[in-house]
Motif scaffolding. Structure first.
Motif, PDB file in Angstrom:
ATOM      1  N   PHE A   1      21.317  33.384  58.329  1.00 14.44           N
ATOM      2  CA  PHE A   1      22.728  33.539  58.656  1.00 14.44           C
ATOM      3  C   PHE A   1      23.239  34.907  58.203  1.00 14.44           C
ATOM      4  O   PHE A   1      23.920  35.611  58.966  1.00 14.44           O
ATOM      5  N   ASN A   2      22.925  35.296  56.976  1.00 14.28           N
ATOM      6  CA  ASN A   2      23.405  36.582  56.449  1.00 14.28           C
ATOM      7  C   ASN A   2      22.892  37.758  57.254  1.00 14.28           C
ATOM      8  O   ASN A   2      23.593  38.760  57.427  1.00 14.28           O
ATOM      9  N   ASN A   3      21.664  37.646  57.755  1.00 14.38           N
ATOM     10  CA  ASN A   3      21.032  38.766  58.449  1.00 14.38           C
ATOM     11  C   ASN A   3      21.347  38.813  59.947  1.00 14.38           C
ATOM     12  O   ASN A   3      21.003  39.791  60.610  1.00 14.38           O
ATOM     13  N   TYR A   4      21.962  37.772  60.453  1.00  6.12           N
ATOM     14  CA  TYR A   4      22.244  37.749  61.888  1.00  6.12           C
ATOM     15  C   TYR A   4      23.418  38.685  62.172  1.00  6.12           C
ATOM     16  O   TYR A   4      24.512  38.497  61.652  1.00  6.12           O
ATOM     17  N   GLU A   5      23.184  39.679  63.005  1.00  4.16           N
ATOM     18  CA  GLU A   5      24.144  40.772  63.164  1.00  4.16           C
ATOM     19  C   GLU A   5      25.239  40.441  64.171  1.00  4.16           C
ATOM     20  O   GLU A   5      25.364  41.049  65.239  1.00  4.16           O
TER      21      GLU A   5
END
Length: 268
Positions: free
Chosen positions: A32-36
């Motif tokens: 989730f954090n890395n999804y741009e």
């Protein structure tokens, strides 16, 4: 076929007023954090996020962003309370004739089984990696054509289920995700209020695993099912996108020569 090409095709072969929407579940916090995609900065109902995506917006959502308790329950971001599970909640609002009927609705709805860290909701054309579910909201004609496209490869559509409740979150999202099958929805009063759908709009939810064959099926059934007026519009949209127009054949339909007596004339 890739995602971009599939969207070009479906928007050429159907006269859609909204963009197809992709929904992706992210089950790890790192993913989730890395999804741009930008996270929504305030609450929104899930169905309204789909409506916004159908008009071009992209967002990712957590449980803190959920503005509708029923949508949050379907997405496993809120536990189902006992009055909802046992049927007494909806029965008390006179939605169903008795508690047993009300409970059967809750029993038969298919919600997410695992809580996601978050959800991505954005136009399908913006995806590079595959989403989990594709949602198309449109008029009944376009949904009919997509059912015909699905039928081209899969035959009779036997598993459609809808009840005019939890339409976008359950009918069009978690049901297709769980069953790996398509579903339609006539929408519901709640989503028509908060997402402001048009009165004649309905929806179809398609697991991404079936998306390409539905698009191909719509393409393959164009000559038998579309009339010349629509075929000419399809030709124009294909030309505008630089796509092949050679497969469109005018003056050809599946029911040629089937009818007798002509159209009924209505006196005004």
């Amino acid at each position: 076929m890739n995602i971009k090409h599939s969207v070009d095709l479906i928007e050429s072969y159907l006269d859609l007023d909204r963009k197809p929407v992709g929904v992706k579940f992210l089950f790890s916090q790192e993913e989730f954090n890395n999804y741009e995609v930008p996270q929504r900065d305030r609450k929104v109902t899930y169905c309204n996020s789909v409506q916004l995506a159908s008009k071009g917006q992209s967002m990712k959502l957590t449980k803190e962003n959920q503005g509708c308790p029923n949508g949050a329950m379907a997405l496993k971001m809120k536990e189902v309370p006992e009055p909802m599970a046992n049927g007494k909640g909806r029965f008390s609002k006179n939605i169903y004739n008795d508690v047993q009927t009300s409970k059967s609705i809750s029993d038969e709805m298919l919600f997410l089984k695992e809580e996601p860290a978050g959800i991505v909701v954005m136009p399908l054309e913006n995806y590079i990696d595959a989403p989990d579910v594709v949602i198309v909201i449109g008029n009944s004609y376009n949904v009919m054509r997509m059912i015909q496209g699905h039928g081209y490869f899969n035959g009779y559509t036997a598993n459609l289920r809808t009840v005019g409740l939890q339409a976008v979150c359950q009918d069009l999202t978690t049901y297709p995700f769980n069953t790996e099958d398509i579903n339609i929805s006539l929408l519901c009063p709640g989503t028509r209020l908060v997402a402001n759908w048009e009165a004649d709009e309905m929806g179809i939810g398609i697991p991404f695993e079936k998306w390409y064959e539905v698009v191909e099926g719509v393409k393959e059934t164009t000559n038998p099912f579309e009339r010349n007026k629509n075929k000419k519009s399809i030709l124009k949209r294909l030309e505008e996108r630089g796509l092949d127009t050679s497969e469109i054949i005018l003056n050809q339909n599946y029911d040629d020569g089937s009818y007798s007596g002509g159209k009924i004339e209505i006196e005004k």
